[in-house]
Design an enzyme around this catalytic site. Sequence first.
Site, mmCIF file in Angstrom:
data_model
loop_
_atom_site.group_PDB
_atom_site.id
_atom_site.type_symbol
_atom_site.label_atom_id
_atom_site.label_comp_id
_atom_site.label_asym_id
_atom_site.label_seq_id
_atom_site.Cartn_x
_atom_site.Cartn_y
_atom_site.Cartn_z
ATOM 1 C CE1 TYR A 135 39.486 -10.291 5.815
ATOM 2 C CE2 TYR A 135 38.816 -8.693 4.152
ATOM 3 C CZ TYR A 135 38.584 -9.857 4.858
ATOM 4 O OH TYR A 135 37.459 -10.598 4.607
ATOM 5 C CE1 TYR A 193 26.259 -13.407 11.730
ATOM 6 C CE2 TYR A 193 27.746 -12.386 10.147
ATOM 7 C CZ TYR A 193 26.464 -12.634 10.601
ATOM 8 O OH TYR A 193 25.391 -12.106 9.923
ATOM 9 C CE LYS A 213 39.393 -13.757 4.169
ATOM 10 N NZ LYS A 213 39.274 -15.029 4.872
ATOM 11 C CB SER A 245 36.339 -11.509 0.898
ATOM 12 O OG SER A 245 35.806 -10.208 0.820
HETATM 13 C C1 UD1 Z 1 34.410 -4.792 4.737
HETATM 14 C C2 UD1 Z 1 35.662 -5.016 3.992
HETATM 15 C C3 UD1 Z 1 35.613 -6.377 3.359
HETATM 16 C C4 UD1 Z 1 35.471 -7.430 4.444
HETATM 17 C C5 UD1 Z 1 34.242 -7.133 5.258
HETATM 18 C C6 UD1 Z 1 34.191 -8.051 6.469
HETATM 19 C C7 UD1 Z 1 36.345 -2.774 3.305
HETATM 20 C C8 UD1 Z 1 36.631 -1.869 2.146
HETATM 21 N N1 UD1 Z 1 35.864 -3.972 3.016
HETATM 22 O O1 UD1 Z 1 33.353 -4.815 3.812
HETATM 23 O O2 UD1 Z 1 36.793 -6.604 2.640
HETATM 24 O O3 UD1 Z 1 35.379 -8.700 3.853
HETATM 25 O O4 UD1 Z 1 34.240 -5.788 5.736
HETATM 26 O O5 UD1 Z 1 34.877 -7.578 7.541
HETATM 27 O O6 UD1 Z 1 36.547 -2.391 4.430
HETATM 28 N N2 UD1 Z 1 29.368 1.822 6.626
HETATM 29 C C9 UD1 Z 1 28.907 3.034 7.144
HETATM 30 N N3 UD1 Z 1 29.060 3.236 8.475
HETATM 31 C C10 UD1 Z 1 29.632 2.332 9.333
HETATM 32 C C11 UD1 Z 1 30.092 1.104 8.789
HETATM 33 C C12 UD1 Z 1 29.956 0.900 7.431
HETATM 34 O O7 UD1 Z 1 28.388 3.880 6.416
HETATM 35 O O8 UD1 Z 1 29.739 2.616 10.534
HETATM 36 C C13 UD1 Z 1 29.185 1.551 5.187
HETATM 37 C C14 UD1 Z 1 30.483 1.291 4.441
HETATM 38 O O9 UD1 Z 1 31.025 2.475 3.963
HETATM 39 C C15 UD1 Z 1 29.976 0.352 3.333
HETATM 40 C C16 UD1 Z 1 28.806 -0.386 3.961
HETATM 41 O O10 UD1 Z 1 28.409 0.393 5.071
HETATM 42 O O11 UD1 Z 1 29.489 1.103 2.270
HETATM 43 C C17 UD1 Z 1 29.185 -1.783 4.439
HETATM 44 O O12 UD1 Z 1 30.324 -1.667 5.266
HETATM 45 P P1 UD1 Z 1 30.928 -2.913 6.073
HETATM 46 O O13 UD1 Z 1 29.835 -3.605 6.790
HETATM 47 O O14 UD1 Z 1 32.094 -2.421 6.869
HETATM 48 O O15 UD1 Z 1 31.395 -3.893 4.933
HETATM 49 P P2 UD1 Z 1 32.377 -3.616 3.677
HETATM 50 O O16 UD1 Z 1 33.113 -2.347 3.812
HETATM 51 O O17 UD1 Z 1 31.584 -3.775 2.435
#
Ligand code: UD1
Length: 337
Positions: free
Chosen positions: A149, A11, A153, A124
Amino acid sequence: MSILVTGGLGYIGSHTVVELIQAGFSVHIVDDLSNTEEGVLDRILQITGTKPGFTRLDLKSESDLERLFEGHVFEGVIHFAASKSVGESATDPLLYYQNNILGLVNLIACMKKHGVPNIVFSSSCTVYGQPDVLPVTEQTPIKPAESPYGNTKKIGEDILRDSSRAYEGIHSIALRYFNPIGAHSSALIGEKPKGVPNNLMPYLMQVATGVREKLSVFGDDYDTPDGTAVRDYIHVVDLAKAHVIAVQRQLNKKQKTAYEYFNLGSGSGYSVLEIIQSFEKINGVKVNHEITARRAGDIEKIYADNTYATEELGWTAQLSLDDMMSSAWNWQLKLKD
Ligand code: UD1
């Protein structure tokens, strides 16, 4: 000027390859195709008019990597190739230490042996954990990692710092990404996760297209304006451009110290609900969602202070949240065709 891009069909890697080619660099990609497909090469050709060199290779194989370095002259390396699922890393930590750490060690060993002086590394904002003070500067303390993970990093950064300190001529830059989303304006490349997506945007878009029924919003009891977790979302094309600047900084010998690190975010925080609303508004599509329990290991809120990247790299994020939402959706619609 030839740059080796590991994970260059993924990506962020593919967007960076496009920007590198458009900036006049010659690019050689290595990728093990574990989370992407070779067809991305043709899309890069369609966008740029140039097909980069490609070798299918697993960085864990020292001998394959050695053969690659014997056959090419590289001025620098951008190292994206890594596994990135937080949940998977908790159930299979050794996979993450093998893929993310062994790969990096083998790469630096080859660079050292073949006199390749520069490496840019995908780090990250996960290294900060939940910071006590926001926004996050590069002086914000690093916290013990929440997941294997995240630990890879942190250790990756340590490996770069120690290598640049010990081996004269090895210059390294770690780029601490916040949350990359969006896709190229051509809608020819973008994020295409295999299986059920873990991250917010790919999941949200699969709900919007009807592939999945409902998006779970993980928790609405955080200490944030609407109770949902806040992140700093950055357009992947802005992020890609920062890599080109980092490579140019290295080639122009502008690094202040042999190891440097920068935050790359937009500088703004958005909640999960704000993301859903913004997606719905700009694209005119409803996203079926419900509030569920918090996801284990998630942090409450984080966003970047970009001052250092602006001052030192002359880089700031240019593209808006609307750009992120519309480009992501255009890509998703093309994927469906
Ligand atoms: C996550 C990882 C981060 C990693 C990145 C890339 C964690 C704590 N962090 O970031 O270290 O570099 O992915 O893979 O896992 N959310 C929802 N519903 C969903 C998916 C996500 O509500 O189905 C929310 C999450 O709670 C968060 C936000 O959306 O608040 C972003 O989530 P996500 O895209 O998974 O990224 P991170 O958790 O920030």
